[in-house]
Scaffold this motif. Structure first.
Motif, PDB file in Angstrom:
ATOM      1  N   ARG A   1      21.472 -32.505 -74.315  1.00  0.00           N
ATOM      2  CA  ARG A   1      20.819 -33.696 -73.762  1.00  0.00           C
ATOM      3  C   ARG A   1      19.440 -33.867 -74.372  1.00  0.00           C
ATOM      4  O   ARG A   1      18.659 -32.924 -74.475  1.00  0.00           O
ATOM      5  CB  ARG A   1      20.722 -33.595 -72.238  1.00  0.00           C
ATOM      6  N   VAL A   2      19.151 -35.105 -74.762  1.00  0.00           N
ATOM      7  CA  VAL A   2      17.886 -35.427 -75.412  1.00  0.00           C
ATOM      8  C   VAL A   2      16.705 -35.029 -74.544  1.00  0.00           C
ATOM      9  O   VAL A   2      15.716 -34.459 -75.020  1.00  0.00           O
ATOM     10  CB  VAL A   2      17.822 -36.935 -75.743  1.00  0.00           C
ATOM     11  N   GLU A   3      16.771 -35.319 -73.224  1.00  0.00           N
ATOM     12  CA  GLU A   3      15.625 -35.079 -72.363  1.00  0.00           C
ATOM     13  C   GLU A   3      15.289 -33.603 -72.216  1.00  0.00           C
ATOM     14  O   GLU A   3      14.129 -33.231 -71.998  1.00  0.00           O
ATOM     15  CB  GLU A   3      15.845 -35.705 -70.980  1.00  0.00           C
ATOM     16  N   VAL A   4      16.296 -32.737 -72.362  1.00  0.00           N
ATOM     17  CA  VAL A   4      16.038 -31.301 -72.294  1.00  0.00           C
ATOM     18  C   VAL A   4      15.292 -30.851 -73.546  1.00  0.00           C
ATOM     19  O   VAL A   4      14.315 -30.084 -73.482  1.00  0.00           O
ATOM     20  CB  VAL A   4      17.349 -30.513 -72.121  1.00  0.00           C
ATOM     21  N   ASN A   5      15.728 -31.314 -74.699  1.00  0.00           N
ATOM     22  CA  ASN A   5      15.028 -30.993 -75.939  1.00  0.00           C
ATOM     23  C   ASN A   5      13.608 -31.552 -75.935  1.00  0.00           C
ATOM     24  O   ASN A   5      12.667 -30.901 -76.400  1.00  0.00           O
ATOM     25  CB  ASN A   5      15.808 -31.520 -77.137  1.00  0.00           C
ATOM     26  N   ASP A   6      13.452 -32.754 -75.389  1.00  0.00           N
ATOM     27  CA  ASP A   6      12.122 -33.352 -75.291  1.00  0.00           C
ATOM     28  C   ASP A   6      11.203 -32.502 -74.413  1.00  0.00           C
ATOM     29  O   ASP A   6      10.007 -32.361 -74.709  1.00  0.00           O
ATOM     30  CB  ASP A   6      12.213 -34.769 -74.731  1.00  0.00           C
ATOM     31  N   ALA A   7      11.752 -31.957 -73.341  1.00  0.00           N
ATOM     32  CA  ALA A   7      10.951 -31.111 -72.454  1.00  0.00           C
ATOM     33  C   ALA A   7      10.470 -29.871 -73.190  1.00  0.00           C
ATOM     34  O   ALA A   7       9.314 -29.449 -73.047  1.00  0.00           O
ATOM     35  CB  ALA A   7      11.763 -30.721 -71.223  1.00  0.00           C
ATOM     36  N   ALA A   8      11.355 -29.276 -73.998  1.00  0.00           N
ATOM     37  CA  ALA A   8      10.963 -28.107 -74.792  1.00  0.00           C
ATOM     38  C   ALA A   8       9.851 -28.465 -75.768  1.00  0.00           C
ATOM     39  O   ALA A   8       8.846 -27.751 -75.894  1.00  0.00           O
ATOM     40  CB  ALA A   8      12.168 -27.554 -75.539  1.00  0.00           C
ATOM     41  N   HIS A   9      10.002 -29.587 -76.443  1.00  0.00           N
ATOM     42  CA  HIS A   9       9.027 -29.992 -77.445  1.00  0.00           C
ATOM     43  C   HIS A   9       7.694 -30.391 -76.813  1.00  0.00           C
ATOM     44  O   HIS A   9       6.637 -30.276 -77.452  1.00  0.00           O
ATOM     45  CB  HIS A   9       9.581 -31.151 -78.270  1.00  0.00           C
ATOM     46  N   SER A  10       7.732 -30.840 -75.566  1.00  0.00           N
ATOM     47  CA  SER A  10       6.507 -31.298 -74.904  1.00  0.00           C
ATOM     48  C   SER A  10       5.485 -30.185 -74.723  1.00  0.00           C
ATOM     49  O   SER A  10       4.288 -30.457 -74.592  1.00  0.00           O
ATOM     50  CB  SER A  10       6.846 -31.906 -73.533  1.00  0.00           C
ATOM     51  N   CYS A  11       5.948 -28.926 -74.704  1.00  0.00           N
ATOM     52  CA  CYS A  11       5.030 -27.803 -74.514  1.00  0.00           C
ATOM     53  C   CYS A  11       4.942 -26.929 -75.760  1.00  0.00           C
ATOM     54  O   CYS A  11       4.469 -25.787 -75.700  1.00  0.00           O
ATOM     55  CB  CYS A  11       5.446 -26.970 -73.303  1.00  0.00           C
ATOM     56  N   GLY A  12       5.435 -27.454 -76.887  1.00  0.00           N
ATOM     57  CA  GLY A  12       5.370 -26.703 -78.134  1.00  0.00           C
ATOM     58  C   GLY A  12       6.502 -25.736 -78.343  1.00  0.00           C
ATOM     59  O   GLY A  12       6.460 -24.913 -79.269  1.00  0.00           O
TER      60      GLY A  12
ATOM     61  N   ILE B   1      10.672 -24.563 -78.934  1.00  0.00           N
ATOM     62  CA  ILE B   1      11.806 -24.970 -79.757  1.00  0.00           C
ATOM     63  C   ILE B   1      13.079 -24.848 -78.930  1.00  0.00           C
ATOM     64  O   ILE B   1      13.156 -24.030 -78.003  1.00  0.00           O
ATOM     65  CB  ILE B   1      11.931 -24.124 -81.043  1.00  0.00           C
ATOM     66  N   ALA B   2      14.058 -25.675 -79.244  1.00  0.00           N
ATOM     67  CA  ALA B   2      15.316 -25.694 -78.498  1.00  0.00           C
ATOM     68  C   ALA B   2      16.463 -25.236 -79.384  1.00  0.00           C
ATOM     69  O   ALA B   2      16.676 -25.797 -80.466  1.00  0.00           O
ATOM     70  CB  ALA B   2      15.595 -27.103 -77.969  1.00  0.00           C
ATOM     71  N   LEU B   3      17.189 -24.222 -78.925  1.00  0.00           N
ATOM     72  CA  LEU B   3      18.379 -23.720 -79.613  1.00  0.00           C
ATOM     73  C   LEU B   3      19.575 -24.000 -78.719  1.00  0.00           C
ATOM     74  O   LEU B   3      19.589 -23.599 -77.546  1.00  0.00           O
ATOM     75  CB  LEU B   3      18.252 -22.217 -79.864  1.00  0.00           C
ATOM     76  N   HIS B   4      20.589 -24.665 -79.261  1.00  0.00           N
ATOM     77  CA  HIS B   4      21.744 -25.029 -78.444  1.00  0.00           C
ATOM     78  C   HIS B   4      22.964 -24.221 -78.867  1.00  0.00           C
ATOM     79  O   HIS B   4      23.245 -24.084 -80.060  1.00  0.00           O
ATOM     80  CB  HIS B   4      22.051 -26.515 -78.586  1.00  0.00           C
ATOM     81  N   ASP B   5      23.690 -23.668 -77.889  1.00  0.00           N
ATOM     82  CA  ASP B   5      24.875 -22.900 -78.263  1.00  0.00           C
ATOM     83  C   ASP B   5      26.112 -23.786 -78.308  1.00  0.00           C
ATOM     84  O   ASP B   5      26.299 -24.679 -77.491  1.00  0.00           O
ATOM     85  CB  ASP B   5      25.053 -21.650 -77.391  1.00  0.00           C
ATOM     86  N   ILE B   6      26.926 -23.532 -79.328  1.00  0.00           N
ATOM     87  CA  ILE B   6      28.093 -24.375 -79.598  1.00  0.00           C
ATOM     88  C   ILE B   6      29.268 -23.475 -80.011  1.00  0.00           C
ATOM     89  O   ILE B   6      29.083 -22.327 -80.412  1.00  0.00           O
ATOM     90  CB  ILE B   6      27.814 -25.399 -80.712  1.00  0.00           C
ATOM     91  N   ILE B   7      30.495 -24.033 -79.911  1.00  0.00           N
ATOM     92  CA  ILE B   7      31.673 -23.269 -80.290  1.00  0.00           C
ATOM     93  C   ILE B   7      32.426 -23.887 -81.459  1.00  0.00           C
ATOM     94  O   ILE B   7      33.400 -23.317 -81.925  1.00  0.00           O
ATOM     95  CB  ILE B   7      32.637 -23.070 -79.106  1.00  0.00           C
TER      96      ILE B   7
ATOM     97  N   GLU C   1      21.974 -34.005 -83.484  1.00  0.00           N
ATOM     98  CA  GLU C   1      21.731 -35.440 -83.319  1.00  0.00           C
ATOM     99  C   GLU C   1      20.883 -35.725 -82.084  1.00  0.00           C
ATOM    100  O   GLU C   1      20.101 -36.682 -82.055  1.00  0.00           O
ATOM    101  CB  GLU C   1      23.057 -36.192 -83.213  1.00  0.00           C
ATOM    102  N   LYS C   2      21.012 -34.883 -81.059  1.00  0.00           N
ATOM    103  CA  LYS C   2      20.276 -35.083 -79.809  1.00  0.00           C
ATOM    104  C   LYS C   2      18.955 -34.325 -79.765  1.00  0.00           C
ATOM    105  O   LYS C   2      18.309 -34.268 -78.724  1.00  0.00           O
ATOM    106  CB  LYS C   2      21.163 -34.706 -78.626  1.00  0.00           C
ATOM    107  N   GLY C   3      18.556 -33.747 -80.897  1.00  0.00           N
ATOM    108  CA  GLY C   3      17.214 -33.208 -80.987  1.00  0.00           C
ATOM    109  C   GLY C   3      17.050 -31.716 -80.901  1.00  0.00           C
ATOM    110  O   GLY C   3      15.914 -31.225 -80.855  1.00  0.00           O
ATOM    111  N   ALA C   4      18.139 -30.951 -80.895  1.00  0.00           N
ATOM    112  CA  ALA C   4      18.006 -29.497 -80.916  1.00  0.00           C
ATOM    113  C   ALA C   4      17.403 -29.055 -82.246  1.00  0.00           C
ATOM    114  O   ALA C   4      17.671 -29.651 -83.288  1.00  0.00           O
ATOM    115  CB  ALA C   4      19.361 -28.830 -80.705  1.00  0.00           C
TER     116      ALA C   4
END
Length: 329
Positions: A120-131, A133-139, A149-152
């Protein structure tokens, strides 16, 4: 570590190129702090910090405890500072705490955010808002593309053999497909329990290994002693892959399934619609002691401090590199 300058700062300078994965229930501040002090990124699921109704958010207290202890360590050991820590957010519609937990993590400037079960874009944005980084797990590769595409900022490829929720694909195939189009931070999860497998992950194209099950059998882990002992006494053949327990396929210890009165070789399929991470979630009593584990646990011989796990993998990693270098020259 040499060769990590292309990575975000939070992923640089580790003792070995590894992140300790967030373990449901098991990862608590004591384990995270021990992992970070040992030189690898420690992590925990935000949902592990569960307070009683009416109490102040336990997540806030945990973040304060972790950051203060790591700060003390760094002041006392300026030449060998602790690695940063990560918090795992379950981005699933049933997680009613998500918005609150995002706000708390942003307030405490969590450096690394690991997201699961939804990009979700808003979760990645929250991570970026405080400096952070967002790592997303995928299969699979399709989910990987959606996450970026959503900002991870980076990906955790959860391949066959990983503990808990895991994908069915070979790490060789999964890493190769992702690297055809993505040159950012890429972690590999799936049976990485030795220095040999960690080096293999890098040879395949990953930047770091994602290590979980070996840390279950540690003194700091919040796991039942029977769970730790079963990790020590089990191997790859003692793992069963099933969707029954959460609705999403994952790897579990056969012995725990048998202890719950079920036949691990004849389990029915689960229903993904029953997956829940809400405050009121309950699972059948028979499933309370179904224990997740990856296939790499044959390397785990004893219950030891988390720092010893890191030291063992580091020795094996450098020995594997030396052997490979000799063969290549």
């Amino acid at each position: 570590m040499p060769g990590d300058s292309h990575l975000p700062k939070a992923l640089q300078g580790l003792r070995i190129p590894a992140v300790a994965s967030p373990l449901f229930i098991i990862s608590v501040p004591a384990l995270v702090i021990a992992q970070c002090k040992a030189g690898v990124i420690g992590s925990f699921p935000a949902l592990n910090a569960r307070e009683s109704e009416g109490e102040a958010p336990l997540l806030e207290a945990w973040l304060k405890e972790i950051t203060e202890e790591l700060d003390r360590h760094n002041q006392a050991n300026p030449d060998s500072p602790a690695a940063p820590y990560a918090v795992n957010q379950i981005v699933h519609r049933s997680n009613t705490r998500l918005d609150r937990d995002l706000e708390i993590c942003a307030k405490h400037e969590v450096p690394i955010w690991i997201t699961s079960l939804g990009a979700r874009v808003e979760v990645n944005d929250a991570a970026h808002s405080c400096g952070g980084i967002a790592l997303h797990d995928i299969i699979n590769n399709r989910f990987a593309k959606k996450a970026i595409e959503k900002g991870a900022d980076g990906l955790i490829a959860v391949a066959a053999g990983a503990g808990g929720h895991a994908g069915p694909q070979s790490p060789l195939a999964l890493i190769s497909e992702i690297r055809e189009w993505f040159d950012g931070p890429l972690l590999l999860s799936g049976s990485i329990a030795t220095g040999n497998s960690l080096l293999a992950a890098l040879a395949m194209g990953a930047d770091l290994g994602y290590i979980g099950s070996p840390f279950i059998a540690t003194e700091e882990a919040n796991a039942d002693q029977g769970y730790k002992d079963m990790i020590v006494s089990s191997g790859a053949e003692d793992i069963v892959y099933s969707s029954l327990f959460t609705g999403v396929s994952g790897n579990y210890l056969k012995g725990s399934v048998e202890n719950a009165g079920m036949d691990p070789d004849n389990l029915p399929e689960g229903d993904v619609s029953t997956m829940s991470f809400g405050d009121k979630r309950e699972k059948p009593k028979a499933w309370k002691t179904i224990w997740g584990s990856g296939q790499g646990i044959g390397a785990v011989k004893d219950v030891v401090p988390a720092a010893e796990v890191v030291s063992r993998i580091e020795r094996e990693y450098h020995a594997a590199f030396a052997r490979l270098k000799d063969r290549m020259t």
